[in-house]
Design an enzyme around this catalytic site. Structure first.
Site, PDB file in Angstrom:
ATOM      1  N   SER A 136       0.027  28.461  15.312  1.00 17.74           N
ATOM      2  CA  SER A 136      -1.150  28.736  16.142  1.00 17.74           C
ATOM      3  C   SER A 136      -2.246  29.232  15.205  1.00 17.74           C
ATOM      4  O   SER A 136      -1.948  29.775  14.126  1.00 17.74           O
ATOM      5  CB  SER A 136      -0.797  29.831  17.151  1.00 17.74           C
ATOM      6  OG  SER A 136      -1.960  30.467  17.624  1.00 17.74           O
ATOM      7  N   TYR A 161       3.619  38.536  18.167  1.00 18.64           N
ATOM      8  CA  TYR A 161       3.369  37.090  18.350  1.00 18.64           C
ATOM      9  C   TYR A 161       2.666  36.536  17.103  1.00 18.64           C
ATOM     10  O   TYR A 161       3.085  35.516  16.551  1.00 18.64           O
ATOM     11  CB  TYR A 161       2.526  36.825  19.606  1.00 18.64           C
ATOM     12  CG  TYR A 161       2.255  35.342  19.814  1.00 18.64           C
ATOM     13  CD1 TYR A 161       3.265  34.474  20.233  1.00 18.64           C
ATOM     14  CD2 TYR A 161       1.000  34.792  19.563  1.00 18.64           C
ATOM     15  CE1 TYR A 161       3.028  33.112  20.404  1.00 18.64           C
ATOM     16  CE2 TYR A 161       0.752  33.443  19.742  1.00 18.64           C
ATOM     17  CZ  TYR A 161       1.768  32.597  20.164  1.00 18.64           C
ATOM     18  OH  TYR A 161       1.537  31.239  20.328  1.00 18.64           O
TER      19      TYR A 161
HETATM   20  N1  LIG Z   1      -0.388  27.034  24.792  1.00 18.57           N
HETATM   21  C1  LIG Z   1      -1.215  27.365  23.827  1.00 18.57           C
HETATM   22  O1  LIG Z   1      -2.436  27.558  24.041  1.00 18.57           O
HETATM   23  C2  LIG Z   1      -0.722  27.494  22.402  1.00 18.57           C
HETATM   24  C3  LIG Z   1      -1.643  27.837  21.402  1.00 18.57           C
HETATM   25  C4  LIG Z   1      -1.203  27.925  20.089  1.00 18.57           C
HETATM   26  C5  LIG Z   1       0.118  27.678  19.787  1.00 18.57           C
HETATM   27  N2  LIG Z   1       1.001  27.374  20.766  1.00 18.57           N
HETATM   28  C6  LIG Z   1       2.401  27.116  20.393  1.00 18.57           C
HETATM   29  O2  LIG Z   1       2.831  25.906  20.976  1.00 18.57           O
HETATM   30  C7  LIG Z   1       4.252  25.919  21.116  1.00 18.57           C
HETATM   31  C8  LIG Z   1       4.621  25.392  22.493  1.00 18.57           C
HETATM   32  O3  LIG Z   1       4.200  26.326  23.470  1.00 18.57           O
HETATM   33  P1  LIG Z   1       3.594  25.893  24.881  1.00 18.57           P
HETATM   34  O4  LIG Z   1       2.211  26.418  24.938  1.00 18.57           O
HETATM   35  O5  LIG Z   1       3.827  24.445  25.120  1.00 18.57           O
HETATM   36  O6  LIG Z   1       4.456  26.801  25.862  1.00 18.57           O
HETATM   37  P2  LIG Z   1       5.545  26.399  26.973  1.00 18.57           P
HETATM   38  O7  LIG Z   1       4.972  25.455  27.959  1.00 18.57           O
HETATM   39  O8  LIG Z   1       6.076  27.697  27.506  1.00 18.57           O
HETATM   40  O9  LIG Z   1       6.650  25.677  26.130  1.00 18.57           O
HETATM   41  C9  LIG Z   1       7.489  26.421  25.280  1.00 18.57           C
HETATM   42  C10 LIG Z   1       8.786  25.693  25.106  1.00 18.57           C
HETATM   43  O10 LIG Z   1       9.641  26.548  24.335  1.00 18.57           O
HETATM   44  C11 LIG Z   1      10.915  26.517  24.933  1.00 18.57           C
HETATM   45  N3  LIG Z   1      11.645  27.758  24.678  1.00 18.57           N
HETATM   46  C12 LIG Z   1      11.268  29.031  24.942  1.00 18.57           C
HETATM   47  N4  LIG Z   1      12.244  29.881  24.583  1.00 18.57           N
HETATM   48  C13 LIG Z   1      13.261  29.131  24.105  1.00 18.57           C
HETATM   49  C14 LIG Z   1      14.545  29.419  23.594  1.00 18.57           C
HETATM   50  N5  LIG Z   1      15.011  30.674  23.515  1.00 18.57           N
HETATM   51  N6  LIG Z   1      15.342  28.397  23.208  1.00 18.57           N
HETATM   52  C15 LIG Z   1      14.907  27.125  23.295  1.00 18.57           C
HETATM   53  N7  LIG Z   1      13.695  26.776  23.760  1.00 18.57           N
HETATM   54  C16 LIG Z   1      12.883  27.775  24.174  1.00 18.57           C
HETATM   55  C17 LIG Z   1      10.672  26.356  26.425  1.00 18.57           C
HETATM   56  O11 LIG Z   1      11.843  25.819  27.001  1.00 18.57           O
HETATM   57  P3  LIG Z   1      12.185  26.096  28.556  1.00 18.57           P
HETATM   58  O12 LIG Z   1      11.170  25.336  29.302  1.00 18.57           O
HETATM   59  O13 LIG Z   1      13.567  25.582  28.692  1.00 18.57           O
HETATM   60  O14 LIG Z   1      12.081  27.576  28.723  1.00 18.57           O
HETATM   61  C18 LIG Z   1       9.498  25.380  26.429  1.00 18.57           C
HETATM   62  O15 LIG Z   1       9.965  24.059  26.381  1.00 18.57           O
HETATM   63  C19 LIG Z   1       4.691  27.360  20.842  1.00 18.57           C
HETATM   64  O16 LIG Z   1       5.236  27.426  19.544  1.00 18.57           O
HETATM   65  C20 LIG Z   1       3.376  28.155  20.898  1.00 18.57           C
HETATM   66  O17 LIG Z   1       3.409  29.314  20.086  1.00 18.57           O
HETATM   67  C21 LIG Z   1       0.602  27.264  22.084  1.00 18.57           C
END
Ligand SMILES: NC(=O)c1ccc[n+]([C@@H]2O[C@H](COP(=O)([O-])OP(=O)(O)OC[C@H]3O[C@@H](n4cnc5c(N)ncnc54)[C@H](OP(=O)(O)O)[C@@H]3O)[C@@H](O)[C@H]2O)c1
Length: 272
Positions: free
Chosen positions: A108, A136
């Protein structure tokens, strides 16, 4: 797993392919990661691309405990340490193809605000919201340091590539383990403008897909990307010495050598 099966079904239909399967993995459990790697080693002798995408943000009781079952700070283990172990346990499968296996770490832009003190990865002097936020940032910095250290490993030169990316601000469930869903609240408040200021999940996935599939990137390694564009070398944006120290600490924390031996042993037993 139900949501995973639903997504897999949609992909099977869209891709007109049956070769889409779901497997259980809990990145917040080192044993779960090890068991998953054993299963994948048996089922999938070669891996082209590994996207380390999973992440959580600011988990709070009662939805999540601060520490995992292994005793590590939850964001560090879920967002980084589990991926460190998984990647290393799958390394044989990533390096046995004609092309280098592609390892992609989703970080991020917040990594820039992160700091890591290897003697205090729980950030014990901080409290409350500030502590969760800093933890985080720390985990996202760890993703960049991991990318840097892995891409510099001499023994893996030309056998893997490792890059990281910022997906941008994406409308997802990232704060689902937070009991104060500040992110969700901001999404609600900004809802009328959402399409202007936030990416959809499909848009947010584009840089991961680009790094996975773009033919001209088959040898590109140790880079940080944003919006499908190269931003900088990881060696220019992080402390390489700290990256190496984090690597050594992570090997020790995960008992990597022992787990690697156990995975290799099970593979040999399975084959014989
Ligand atoms: N959203 C943003 O604005 C943003 C910005 C910068 C970076 N990011 C990064 O993007 C990545 C994806 O996040 P997202 O925004 O798409 O969030 P998200 O919709 O919550 O997706 C996160 C994923 O991680 C999985 N996960 C969480 N805990 C886990 C565990 N203990 N074991 C295995 N899988 C696990 C979840 O699986 P389940 O569905 O099964 O729980 C889900 O598929 C992350 O690394 C985040 O830091 C996001």
């Amino acid at each position: 797993m139900g949501r995973c099966e639903k997504a897999a079904k949609e992909i099977r239909i869209a891709a007109k392919s049956q070769h889409v399967v779901c497997r259980f993995l809990d990145l917040a459990s080192l044993d779960s990661v090890t068991n998953f790697a054993k299963m994948i080693n048996q089922e999938l002798p070669h891996i082209d691309v590994l996207i380390n995408n999973a992440g959580i943000m600011k988990p709070r009781p009662p939805k999540a405990t601060p520490l995992t079952e292994d005793g590590f700070e939850r964001q560090l283990e879920t967002n980084y340490l589990g991926h460190f172990l998984l990647t290393n346990l799958l390394m044989d499968n990533l390096t046995n193809g004609e092309q280098p296996g592609r390892i992609i770490n989703v970080t991020s832009a917040a990594y820039e605000r992160g700091s890591i003190d290897l003697e205090d990865v729980e950030k014990s002097s901080l409290e409350g919201e500030e502590k969760l936020t800093e933890l985080y940032y720390q985990s996202k910095l760890a993703n960049v340091l991991f990318t840097d250290a892995l891409s510099r490993k001499e023994e893996l030169k030309n056998r893997i590539t490792c890059n990281c990316l910022n997906p941008g601000v994406v409308h997802t469930n990232i704060d689902r383990y937070s009991s104060i869903p500040l992110y969700a609240l901001s999404v609600y408040l900004y809802k009328p403008f959402q399409w202007f200021i936030m990416k959809t999940p499909l848009q947010g996935a584009q840089t991961s897909l680009y790094l996975s599939t773009e033919p001209t990137l088959s040898k590109t390694t140790g880079r940080y990307f944003d919006d499908c564009e190269f931003v900088s070398k990881t060696s220019e944006i992080c402390d390489c010495e700290l990256a190496d120290k984090l690597w050594e600490a992570s090997k020790m924390w995960t008992r990597l050598d022992e787990r690697h031996t156990s995975v290799s042993h099970d593979l040999r037993e399975g084959k014989s």
